[in-house]
Motif scaffolding. Sequence first.
Motif, PDB file in Angstrom:
ATOM      1  N   GLU A  25       1.759  -0.901  -2.280  1.00 44.53           N
ATOM      2  CA  GLU A  25       2.886  -0.235  -2.949  1.00 44.53           C
ATOM      3  C   GLU A  25       4.023  -1.213  -3.243  1.00 44.53           C
ATOM      4  O   GLU A  25       4.850  -0.964  -4.107  1.00 44.53           O
ATOM      5  N   SER A  86       4.228   3.225   4.613  1.00 45.21           N
ATOM      6  CA  SER A  86       3.457   4.457   4.831  1.00 45.21           C
ATOM      7  C   SER A  86       4.376   5.660   5.026  1.00 45.21           C
ATOM      8  O   SER A  86       3.986   6.790   4.730  1.00 45.21           O
ATOM      9  N   THR A  87       5.597   5.440   5.495  1.00 45.38           N
ATOM     10  CA  THR A  87       6.545   6.533   5.678  1.00 45.38           C
ATOM     11  C   THR A  87       7.099   7.029   4.345  1.00 45.38           C
ATOM     12  O   THR A  87       7.199   8.235   4.118  1.00 45.38           O
ATOM     13  N   CYS A  89       5.995   6.160   1.083  1.00 42.19           N
ATOM     14  CA  CYS A  89       5.055   6.297  -0.032  1.00 42.19           C
ATOM     15  C   CYS A  89       3.868   7.144   0.400  1.00 42.19           C
ATOM     16  O   CYS A  89       3.186   6.818   1.372  1.00 42.19           O
ATOM     17  N   SER A  90       3.606   8.185  -0.347  1.00 42.97           N
ATOM     18  CA  SER A  90       2.468   9.050  -0.008  1.00 42.97           C
ATOM     19  C   SER A  90       1.181   8.471  -0.589  1.00 42.97           C
ATOM     20  O   SER A  90       1.196   7.772  -1.600  1.00 42.97           O
ATOM     21  N   THR A  91       0.095   8.780   0.074  1.00 42.16           N
ATOM     22  CA  THR A  91      -1.200   8.279  -0.404  1.00 42.16           C
ATOM     23  C   THR A  91      -1.643   8.991  -1.669  1.00 42.16           C
ATOM     24  O   THR A  91      -2.487   8.478  -2.403  1.00 42.16           O
ATOM     25  N   ASN A  92      -1.062  10.154  -1.965  1.00 37.86           N
ATOM     26  CA  ASN A  92      -1.426  10.894  -3.175  1.00 37.86           C
ATOM     27  C   ASN A  92      -0.891  10.239  -4.442  1.00 37.86           C
ATOM     28  O   ASN A  92      -1.379  10.520  -5.532  1.00 37.86           O
ATOM     29  N   SER A  93       0.135   9.388  -4.300  1.00 38.25           N
ATOM     30  CA  SER A  93       0.727   8.763  -5.485  1.00 38.25           C
ATOM     31  C   SER A  93      -0.102   7.583  -6.002  1.00 38.25           C
ATOM     32  O   SER A  93       0.181   7.060  -7.069  1.00 38.25           O
ATOM     33  N   TRP A  94      -1.119   7.166  -5.244  1.00 42.25           N
ATOM     34  CA  TRP A  94      -1.954   6.039  -5.661  1.00 42.25           C
ATOM     35  C   TRP A  94      -2.985   6.520  -6.669  1.00 42.25           C
ATOM     36  O   TRP A  94      -3.794   7.392  -6.383  1.00 42.25           O
TER      37      TRP A  94
END
Length: 194
Positions: A25, A86-87, A89-94
């Motif tokens: 990110e 990781s706090t 940025c969400s993993t869904n935005s990738w």
Amino acid sequence: MPDTPAAEKDKQMKQLKRRMECWREVILPLNSILLWEQSWHPGLILGLTTSTFLLMWFMEPAILTVISVGLLIMALSDYLGPILISTFCSTNSWTGQKERKLDEICQRLSHAITQLQSIWRTALWARTNHANMYYGVITAVLLGFALIGNTVNNLFLMYVIVNSLLLLPGLRHNGRMQKPIKLICSYLTRPKMS
């Protein structure tokens, strides 16, 4: 049977991508800045380096302090960076587009690492097979660097080197390196007038 150099490059790229996974990110915006995707990115790079070097010039820290603070910043960012990323940025935005861009970055970095390794192997080969030429060139280059280092202020010299290294990817990406290189090559290869 797969091609050995291609398979080796692919393996090296995958290892690099795996190491950069927790920083992905941060890598994409940093790549965007280094490649000057916006017109104000070179100004941002120069502004950040200039303010950093002005602070160093103003504070006049000892070299040991500069090295210690630099290593401390690297250690803290290595520990806290993935946690903060990781706090926030969400993993869904990738997305798939971001993944392709990360693959492209990893390929370019892998290619650069391969080129540096090739240069190193060539230098080792020259040291073994053409020792006189190797030591002559190394001596001349290092004496030249010593002369420049003795003549020019060290902080200014570091400022120029850091800015050159940070601006080089953008210059190459935008095609602004070809014209000066062609000019230098044409100057060096033109016939001498007596």
